[in-house]
Write an enzyme that holds these catalytic residues in place. Structure first.
Site, PDB file in Angstrom:
ATOM      1  N   ARG A   1     -29.452  55.437  -3.723  1.00  0.00           N
ATOM      2  CA  ARG A   1     -30.465  55.007  -4.698  1.00  0.00           C
ATOM      3  C   ARG A   1     -30.597  56.080  -5.780  1.00  0.00           C
ATOM      4  O   ARG A   1     -31.552  56.844  -5.808  1.00  0.00           O
ATOM      5  CB  ARG A   1     -31.809  54.790  -4.003  1.00  0.00           C
ATOM      6  CG  ARG A   1     -32.060  53.461  -3.322  1.00  0.00           C
ATOM      7  CD  ARG A   1     -30.867  52.660  -3.014  1.00  0.00           C
ATOM      8  NE  ARG A   1     -31.225  51.447  -2.278  1.00  0.00           N
ATOM      9  CZ  ARG A   1     -30.399  50.863  -1.458  1.00  0.00           C
ATOM     10  NH1 ARG A   1     -29.211  51.369  -1.237  1.00  0.00           N
ATOM     11  NH2 ARG A   1     -30.740  49.760  -0.843  1.00  0.00           N
TER      12      ARG A   1
ATOM     13  N   ASP B   1     -26.286  48.195  -7.906  1.00  0.00           N
ATOM     14  CA  ASP B   1     -27.249  48.000  -6.826  1.00  0.00           C
ATOM     15  C   ASP B   1     -27.525  46.520  -6.580  1.00  0.00           C
ATOM     16  O   ASP B   1     -28.407  45.915  -7.200  1.00  0.00           O
ATOM     17  CB  ASP B   1     -28.542  48.745  -7.166  1.00  0.00           C
ATOM     18  CG  ASP B   1     -29.498  48.818  -5.980  1.00  0.00           C
ATOM     19  OD1 ASP B   1     -29.228  48.159  -4.957  1.00  0.00           O
ATOM     20  OD2 ASP B   1     -30.502  49.530  -6.077  1.00  0.00           O
TER      21      ASP B   1
ATOM     22  N   TYR C   1     -37.907  54.930  -1.578  1.00  0.00           N
ATOM     23  CA  TYR C   1     -38.165  53.671  -0.886  1.00  0.00           C
ATOM     24  C   TYR C   1     -39.159  53.896   0.249  1.00  0.00           C
ATOM     25  O   TYR C   1     -39.253  54.974   0.815  1.00  0.00           O
ATOM     26  CB  TYR C   1     -36.865  53.078  -0.333  1.00  0.00           C
ATOM     27  CG  TYR C   1     -36.089  52.319  -1.369  1.00  0.00           C
ATOM     28  CD1 TYR C   1     -35.823  50.969  -1.217  1.00  0.00           C
ATOM     29  CD2 TYR C   1     -35.627  52.959  -2.520  1.00  0.00           C
ATOM     30  CE1 TYR C   1     -35.107  50.263  -2.170  1.00  0.00           C
ATOM     31  CE2 TYR C   1     -34.909  52.267  -3.483  1.00  0.00           C
ATOM     32  CZ  TYR C   1     -34.657  50.916  -3.302  1.00  0.00           C
ATOM     33  OH  TYR C   1     -33.954  50.223  -4.253  1.00  0.00           O
TER      34      TYR C   1
ATOM     35  N   GLN D   1     -27.515  52.496 -10.296  1.00  0.00           N
ATOM     36  CA  GLN D   1     -28.358  51.330 -10.561  1.00  0.00           C
ATOM     37  C   GLN D   1     -27.558  50.108 -10.999  1.00  0.00           C
ATOM     38  O   GLN D   1     -27.879  48.982 -10.623  1.00  0.00           O
ATOM     39  CB  GLN D   1     -29.410  51.671 -11.613  1.00  0.00           C
ATOM     40  CG  GLN D   1     -30.528  52.553 -11.100  1.00  0.00           C
ATOM     41  CD  GLN D   1     -31.554  52.870 -12.173  1.00  0.00           C
ATOM     42  OE1 GLN D   1     -31.386  52.520 -13.339  1.00  0.00           O
ATOM     43  NE2 GLN D   1     -32.609  53.547 -11.783  1.00  0.00           N
TER      44      GLN D   1
ATOM     45  N   SER E   1     -31.140  45.554  -5.414  1.00  0.00           N
ATOM     46  CA  SER E   1     -32.128  45.442  -6.495  1.00  0.00           C
ATOM     47  C   SER E   1     -31.920  44.181  -7.313  1.00  0.00           C
ATOM     48  O   SER E   1     -32.878  43.477  -7.647  1.00  0.00           O
ATOM     49  CB  SER E   1     -32.072  46.676  -7.395  1.00  0.00           C
ATOM     50  OG  SER E   1     -32.556  47.814  -6.725  1.00  0.00           O
TER      51      SER E   1
END
Length: 384
Positions: free
Chosen positions: A118, A126, A225, A123, A129
């Site tokens: 993460r 991901d 998280y 990103q 997500s």
């Protein structure tokens, strides 16, 4: 150049790991892309669109001829055993213990999106997500069609209808999207999360933060998280949330701890204390459930203790699969961004384990399980 294949996913999965737009980008530098016929049909990507993008349509993927197999649902162990030696798989792995031995026997490298670091650089890759984004949106729509009243404020000649009250528990990507969607529909929204920065995030999208008085730092896990609370803290959290849940018309729960059973946030008695006609949507139902009594893929009617009637508990099995067109588009772009890391300057397949993203995702490599995973075929320990 490498051969990349996307199979047709097993029912009831409706997503596909590659879409025509991404296929065209992969074919452009010379890669060969195989797509199983009908793979994109449930997501409304027809075979003709794949062919126009440069994919080779096949009735069944010959796994022995594939360099990289991209997939949505975890692969069955038998498929891993049919891959050519040294092949790579890229997708969601789920609980992977029964897949380690066949993968190691074929020296297959399993790359799992669940283990993607993460970090800011990761990103764009991901999947958790991108799929959570679709899940948060879908959860609100599922609630809205079941709620026997309006979401927005309505001022009419016959009187004023107050806005629905929505409570969201868990403020990750799914939770924030749920808040934003409920707000766009005109609801009054409040939310809670145990992460230390969640209060600011909640307020930034126009909702009220529910402070339950717990030490927020205790809930912060790696990468920001959430992690599970101790039993006593979880009980205090439930007690503090109970009046907010009871006052809600809609409750949406999104809390998940990667690699572990979903935390239990809402008890059966908390659900029963809601008004008749209220709706609960549990996005974590498939992972054990945030809500006691939720069932994946089912609506459960819970008798309300407030004068008769029932509360509807909706256990979504796979919300992204209910929006397969855009969920697949996002998934495929995540796949393409990882594939870029696995392609050398000459277009050959590489495995740069010195890269923190590739290192984190690789569950197996060169005949060994990694990161402390056990395998009956892996007696040498983690390859790090």
């Amino acid at each position: 150049m490498i051969t990349i294949a996307a199979p047709r996913e097993p029912a009831p999965e409706t997503r596909v790991a590659l879409v025509p737009e991404v296929v065209a980008a992969l074919v452009r530098p010379g890669h060969r892309v195989l797509v199983e016929s009908g793979a994109g049909s449930a997501a409304h990507y027809p075979d003709d669109a794949y062919a126009a993008a440069g994919a080779e349509l096949v009735s069944a993927v010959d796994l022995s001829a594939v360099d990289v197999l991209v997939h949505v649902t975890p692969l069955p162990p038998g498929a891993l055993g049919r891959l050519r030696e040294g092949a790579v798989t890229l997708g969601l792995a789920g609980p992977a213990q029964d897949r380690l031995e066949p993968a190691n026997r074929r020296r297959v490298t399993m790359l799992a999106f669940e283990h993607l670091p993460r970090t800011s650089r990761a990103q764009a890759m991901d999947v958790l997500s991108s799929q959570a984004l679709t899940a948060g949106y879908r959860a609100v729509l599922e609630a809205a069609v079941r709620l026997p009243r309006f979401f927005p404020l309505a001022m009419t000649a016959a009187g004023t209808v107050p806005p629905a009250k929505v409570v969201v528990l868990g403020v990750g990507v799914a939770g924030l999207q749920a808040i934003a969607t409920a707000r766009r529909l005109g609801a009054k929204v409040a939310a809670n999360d145990i992460r230390p920065d969640s209060a600011e995030e909640v307020r930034s999208v126009g909702a009220t933060f529910i402070d339950v008085g717990l030490d927020a730092e205790a809930g912060a896990g790696p990468g920001g998280y959430a992690r599970s609370l101790a039993d006593t803290a979880a009980e205090r959290q439930q007690a503090a949330l109970a009046p907010h849940v009871a006052d809600a018309d809609v409750l949406i729960t999104t809390a998940a701890v990667p690699g572990r059973r979903a935390p239990r946030l809402v008890t059966a008695s908390m659900v029963a204390a809601m008004r008749p006609g209220s709706v609960v949507v549990d996005l974590a139902a498939a992972g054990g459930g945030n809500v006691e009594g939720s069932r994946p893929g089912q609506d459960v009617a819970v008798p309300s203790s407030r004068g008769g009637g029932t509360v509807t508990v909706v256990g979504l099995a796979s919300a992204p699969s209910d929006l397969p067109t855009d969920a697949s588009r996002l998934f495929a772009k995540n796949v393409a961004n990882v594939l870029a890391l696995l392609t050398g300057d000459d277009g050959e397949l590489i495995m740069p384990l010195e890269d923190d993203i590739v290192d984190g995702m690789a569950l197996t490599h060169d005949g060994r399980a990694r990161h402390g995973l056990d395998s009956s075929h892996d007696t040498a320990g983690a390859d790090r």
